[in-house]
Design an enzyme around this catalytic site. Structure first.
Site, PDB file in Angstrom:
ATOM      1  N   ARG A  97     -14.414  20.962  40.402  1.00 40.98           N
ATOM      2  CA  ARG A  97     -13.354  20.301  39.625  1.00 40.98           C
ATOM      3  C   ARG A  97     -11.953  20.782  39.988  1.00 40.98           C
ATOM      4  NH1 ARG A  97     -17.327  21.033  35.413  1.00 40.98           N
ATOM      5  NH2 ARG A  97     -18.338  19.044  34.930  1.00 40.98           N
TER       6      ARG A  97
ATOM      7  N   LYS B  92      -1.099  13.242  47.418  1.00 39.99           N
ATOM      8  CA  LYS B  92      -2.107  12.181  47.518  1.00 39.99           C
ATOM      9  C   LYS B  92      -3.215  12.644  48.466  1.00 39.99           C
ATOM     10  CE  LYS B  92       0.270   7.781  46.733  1.00 39.99           C
ATOM     11  NZ  LYS B  92       0.607   6.501  47.377  1.00 39.99           N
TER      12      LYS B  92
ATOM     13  N   GLU C 255       7.095   6.998  60.088  1.00 36.88           N
ATOM     14  CA  GLU C 255       7.333   7.358  58.687  1.00 36.88           C
ATOM     15  C   GLU C 255       8.750   7.889  58.490  1.00 36.88           C
ATOM     16  OE1 GLU C 255       5.662   6.929  55.982  1.00 36.88           O
ATOM     17  OE2 GLU C 255       3.597   6.537  56.566  1.00 36.88           O
TER      18      GLU C 255
ATOM     19  N   LYS D  79      11.050  12.618  50.168  1.00 41.11           N
ATOM     20  CA  LYS D  79       9.752  12.397  49.531  1.00 41.11           C
ATOM     21  C   LYS D  79       9.593  13.289  48.306  1.00 41.11           C
ATOM     22  CE  LYS D  79       4.903  11.537  50.255  1.00 41.11           C
ATOM     23  NZ  LYS D  79       3.794  11.320  51.206  1.00 41.11           N
TER      24      LYS D  79
ATOM     25  N   GLU E 126       2.821   7.710  40.811  1.00 46.76           N
ATOM     26  CA  GLU E 126       3.107   6.340  41.233  1.00 46.76           C
ATOM     27  C   GLU E 126       3.087   5.348  40.089  1.00 46.76           C
ATOM     28  OE1 GLU E 126       1.337   3.517  44.639  1.00 46.76           O
ATOM     29  OE2 GLU E 126       1.684   5.555  45.297  1.00 46.76           O
TER      30      GLU E 126
ATOM     31  N   ARG F 233       7.778   5.934  42.840  1.00 47.74           N
ATOM     32  CA  ARG F 233       7.051   6.424  44.015  1.00 47.74           C
ATOM     33  C   ARG F 233       6.507   5.282  44.881  1.00 47.74           C
ATOM     34  NH1 ARG F 233       2.876  11.524  44.589  1.00 47.74           N
ATOM     35  NH2 ARG F 233       2.304  11.103  46.743  1.00 47.74           N
TER      36      ARG F 233
ATOM     37  N   ASN G 270       5.684   3.227  49.779  1.00 43.14           N
ATOM     38  CA  ASN G 270       4.708   2.336  50.418  1.00 43.14           C
ATOM     39  C   ASN G 270       5.364   1.257  51.277  1.00 43.14           C
ATOM     40  OD1 ASN G 270       2.441   3.598  49.185  1.00 43.14           O
ATOM     41  ND2 ASN G 270       2.878   2.509  47.282  1.00 43.14           N
TER      42      ASN G 270
ATOM     43  N   HIS H 234       3.548  -0.364  54.153  1.00 51.97           N
ATOM     44  CA  HIS H 234       2.163   0.128  54.178  1.00 51.97           C
ATOM     45  C   HIS H 234       1.114  -0.916  53.822  1.00 51.97           C
ATOM     46  CE1 HIS H 234       4.086   3.935  54.693  1.00 51.97           C
ATOM     47  NE2 HIS H 234       2.962   4.608  54.607  1.00 51.97           N
TER      48      HIS H 234
ATOM     49  N   HIS I  43      -1.881  -1.045  56.419  1.00 49.94           N
ATOM     50  CA  HIS I  43      -3.290  -0.770  56.126  1.00 49.94           C
ATOM     51  C   HIS I  43      -4.178  -1.936  56.552  1.00 49.94           C
ATOM     52  CE1 HIS I  43      -2.166   2.401  52.826  1.00 49.94           C
ATOM     53  NE2 HIS I  43      -2.070   2.870  54.055  1.00 49.94           N
TER      54      HIS I  43
ATOM     55  N   HIS J  33      -1.386   5.606  62.494  1.00 50.52           N
ATOM     56  CA  HIS J  33      -0.838   5.166  61.205  1.00 50.52           C
ATOM     57  C   HIS J  33       0.650   4.819  61.293  1.00 50.52           C
ATOM     58  CE1 HIS J  33      -0.278   4.748  56.926  1.00 50.52           C
ATOM     59  NE2 HIS J  33       0.628   5.712  56.924  1.00 50.52           N
TER      60      HIS J  33
END
Length: 361
Positions: A121, A143, A185, A227, A237, A241, A245, A248, A252, A265
């Protein structure tokens, strides 16, 4: 050496950027209340270069660090690979205070972070990103995720590291294509948040591409600052935030359609940013010149502006599997001007398909 703080209350942490960070790493670990057992996760590209060196630093700091090596590439960001790493963690005797350290690019960081977030956990997590892409993007903000056959990063969590160490000496071994994918990026930050940074990239492109210490350290630090500023205002998010993206959603889809093999990427993000700039232009939000200038800047940084081996219909279908799609509506991050974006879920299908067609070779 430069330090960027990510201000998240009791989850705040520092990003340390510089050359030869051995002392900083040892001092940090010795100042924590970690258990002795640790897991150092890296991949088949990084292990021969830095695996044993970093393992020795961790051991010097008092840890018994097991080196776990995954196959380099996006295919390792899977539940199957995660299960193998859980097994190694259990067999090595990790407990709830045992740190997991990610040494590598974005795949290693995302996967190791997912392991750290879910093993018992949640155990302490340290990022040591070795690629420019990971340094300016995935290692900052918490993330962590693995992929599913139907989409990228669909299984994951928000889980902050205890610290991020960016040793610029490790960049010397990066291929030019890896520098370019990181710059995809970097360019994004100028467009979404900081026009002055965008202009810095234009003026200093040669020093950046040559990895001149002053230029590249500024680029990394400023990207992390932007960032960190965004994440500190909206960790999970809920609103702001989402601007990170930019490009993105299409990226993706392009990655999925090309089986995560044809484009890195940052390359996919570059194409996606052009696509979103075209959507923004078709909606009357920006001039055509901003779109053409974007294409020129990306070309200067050895980044593509068109995707091969994709179809309009498949890309359009894929965007609805993206995490940013809610109740069948895509939340597009659109460009209002350089340094400013907005979010809209009301973009007509026809405009999206026209823009997609224009970014396919």
């Amino acid at each position: 050496m430069r330090t960027v703080n990510v201000n998240l209350g009791d989850k705040s942490y520092d990003i340390i950027i510089g050359h030869d960070l051995k002392k900083q790493i040892v001092d940090f670990i010795q100042g924590q209340k970690f258990s002795r057992k640790a897991l150092l996760i890296t991949d088949t590209n990084i292990a021969p270069l830095y695996g044993e060196k970093v393992q020795a630093i961790l051991n010097e700091a008092g840890l018994d660090a097991k080196l776990a090596v995954i196959l380099a590439g996006e295919q390792s960001k899977s539940l199957a690979c995660a299960e193998d790493l859980y097994t190694q963690a259990i067999q090595h005797g990790l407990d709830r205070k045992s740190p997991i350290i990610a040494l590598g690019g974005g795949v290693v960081g995302d996967l190791a972070g997912f392991i750290a977030a879910t093993f018992m956990r949640g155990v302490p997590f340290i990022q040591m990103p070795t690629s420019l892409l990971a340094q300016v993007d995935s290692s900052v903000g918490g993330k962590v995720a693995v992929n599913h056959a139907l989409g990228k990063n669909l299984i994951g969590a928000f889980y902050q590291p205890k610290a991020v160490f960016m040793d610029l000496d490790m960049m010397k071994s990066l291929p030019k294509r890896e520098i370019a994918t990181g710059l995809g990026e970097v360019v994004k930050y100028g467009y979404i948040y900081d026009k002055e940074f965008y202009e810095y990239l234009l003026v200093h492109k040669d020093e950046i591409l040559d990895l001149k210490s002053e230029a590249i350290s500024h680029v990394i630090a400023r990207s992390c600052e932007i960032k960190a500023d965004v994440v500190s205002q909206d960790e999970k998010e809920a609103g702001l935030r989402a601007i990170l993206n930019f490009g993105h959603t299409l990226a993706h889809a392009i990655e999925k359609e090309t089986q995560y093999k044809k484009y890195n990427h940052g390359e996919a993000v570059a194409i996606g940013m052009v696509g979103v700039a075209k959507i923004s232009n078709k909606l009357g939000m920006i001039d055509e010149k901003i779109v053409t200038d974007m294409e020129k800047l990306l070309a200067m940084f050895n980044l593509p502006e068109k995707a091969q081996d994709c179809s309009v219909e498949n890309i359009y279908a894929d965007i609805f599997h993206d995490k940013k799609t809610v109740n069948g509506k895509v939340n597009w991050v659109l460009l209002e001007e350089i340094g400013k974006v907005c979010i809209s879920s009301n973009v007509p299908e026809q405009i999206v398909k026209e823009a997609i067609a224009e970014i396919l070779a």
